[in-house]
Design an enzyme around this catalytic site. Sequence first.
Site: not given
Length: 479
Positions: A9, A37, A112-113, A250, A256, A297, A359-360, A396, A447, A450
């Site tokens: 977001c 978003g 956001n989060g 993150c 990305y 990206s 690619d990402d 995540c 972090c 993932c």
Amino acid sequence: MFDSIHEECGVFGIRAPKRCDVAASAYYALYALQHRGQESCGIAVNTNGVIKCHRDVGLVPDVFNERVLGELGTGHMAIGHTRYSTTGGVSRINAQPLVVRHVKGTLAIAHNGNISNAAEIKQELELSGAIFHTTNDSEVISYVITKARLTEPSIEAAIEKAMYKLEGAYSMVVMSPRKLIAVRDPHGFRPLCLGKTEDGSIIFASESCALNTLGASYVRDVEPGEIVIAEDGKELRSIRAHCGGPQSFCVFEFVYFARPDSVIEGASVHAARLRAGELLWQEHPVEADVVIGVPDSGLDAALGFSKASGIPYGVGFIKNRYIGRTFIQPSQGQRENSVRIKLNALSETVRGKRVVMIDDSIVRGTTSRNIVELLRGAGAKEVHVRISSPPFIRPCYFGTDIDSTENLIACKMSIPEITERIHADSLGYLSVEGVRQLARTHSCGFCTGCFTGEYPIEIRDQGSKDKFQFELPANQETE
């Protein structure tokens, strides 16, 4: 879920030294944050302590026009939000900012989060009589803050107290009748920066690209755990009671999410993605004739790969700019066909050549396979896929919509099996150690849960990522 990683977001806040068209400023800033978003958006304007809000499902230009902005009026403060849901469904009632009227006044919040203990807090509040009107965790945050406000002398003190209760990721802006407050969780999972304009306006935004849109200068990032208060007639001040712990930003923001022209944690996103390409070449060299990137990206990483390897860079895809990043069709077959709507391979670049495609990420593998097939259909002799992040092996819980493990291809297949599944000649992922080297910042920790399954905080219910989600009846689609 579509076979890609969805956005976060975007949050924005402005406090102007005098009454002005802050709604327009928020509108332009949300345009710059639209990539974060695309499900819904909203703006809340504070005029002499009275907060008006408009929010709805859709892109910024769909939700706002001159009439709507005019009805919001002028004011000293405004906050805005662009949303992609990680908790709660896609509906107008879940759009932000949220405006809460409580016994101590009015509060507007844009977040956001993802609050990892939201379900637990929500149940506790409901058992004490609280009634929730939305299905998102931002309302949980607002309840915790307003409850703390009953015994605290100020809104910022209530936020400081609430932070002891909240777990997970939150970068947010909070607007009271007199104050604009920016808050970042102690781990600093999500970005949030501070800027200033020449006329003295204070601006908070998820990314510095929103500051550039308004001609504001980037001052610094809000520190992990910091509460920054902008109040009329007073110097900007901070509460740092929650600061000082290890940061877990993150890392996928650099891979990305963020716009390449943004600066996060003092590091250029564009430079980080170039670095990703360079590291990919070092880790997975290959003999080839041309390097191409998957828009958007993958483009910078492709440039970095080309520069490091000496293999020429080429434009391999033309992207349909009128299709949003969250374009989704209802059936799997239609989702697969949508790749051809979004992308078209450029035959002149790839025909008869050994192609390196950057690619990402790879989520389920369906989109990657379809993109490889586009290149082969355009005449590519070989297609070597390089991914500027490690394989996803876990979900995540901090605001990124990474699918559950049963849908992640890297949890079910080895790299040789994935290579065969996506019809590539070779496949190389950036290593976990490599992704940690993307942003050359002096103090930022990352972090990578993932990619590794090692999360910076305990996840109490890892088997139910969607525990907090439920749907509202259609007749509750009201503001």
